[in-house]
Design an enzyme around this catalytic site. Structure first.
Site, PDB file in Angstrom:
ATOM      1  N   CYS A 124       0.844  -1.201   0.000  1.00  0.00           N
ATOM      2  CA  CYS A 124       0.000   0.000   0.000  1.00  0.00           C
ATOM      3  C   CYS A 124       0.879   1.251   0.000  1.00  0.00           C
ATOM      4  CB  CYS A 124      -0.889  -0.020   1.242  1.00  0.00           C
ATOM      5  SG  CYS A 124      -1.801   1.516   1.525  1.00  0.00           S
ATOM      6  N   GLY A 125       0.677   2.117  -0.981  1.00  0.00           N
ATOM      7  CA  GLY A 125       1.451   3.347  -1.072  1.00  0.00           C
ATOM      8  C   GLY A 125       1.265   4.254   0.129  1.00  0.00           C
TER       9      GLY A 125
END
Length: 113
Positions: A11-12
């Protein structure tokens, strides 16, 4: 400072939150919550401490959300689903002595550092 991040490396937002913590000079305890999810009670406590409702802390766009038919169910059923399927837990939660935040956007982490 004792800091824990419930992290998903894919997840960024989670990666950016972790980088912000480290950029502020802290090395947090990193918990891969998909492999090691918080207990039901830990999850309930984090959500409450962050000032959220349970529904605010669930990822409603995950396929398993629809598969389980979670629209309209109560908080207890949502917590059960989140513990059984940790991909449903919104991310990243960060816990520090100054508080708990669901760091979306990642800049929210600065409120508790």
């Amino acid at each position: 400072m004792d800091i824990t991040i419930y992290h998903n490396a894919r997840c960024g937002t989670s990666r950016n939150t972790l980088a912000a913590i480290r950029g502020a000079g802290h090395e947090p305890q990193v918990v891969d919550y998909l492999a090691h999810p918080p207990s039901r009670e830990q999850l309930r406590e984090m959500i409450a401490a962050a000032g959220l409702g349970v529904r605010d802390a669930i990822r409603g766009k995950e396929a398993v959300y629809a598969e389980l038919g979670l629209d309209g169910v109560d908080d207890e059923a949502l917590l059960d689903a989140m513990v059984a399927h940790p991909i449903l837990i919104n991310r990243p939660f960060v816990v520090t002595p100054k508080g708990v935040r669901l760091c979306r956007p990642f800049e929210r982490v600065h409120e508790i550092l």
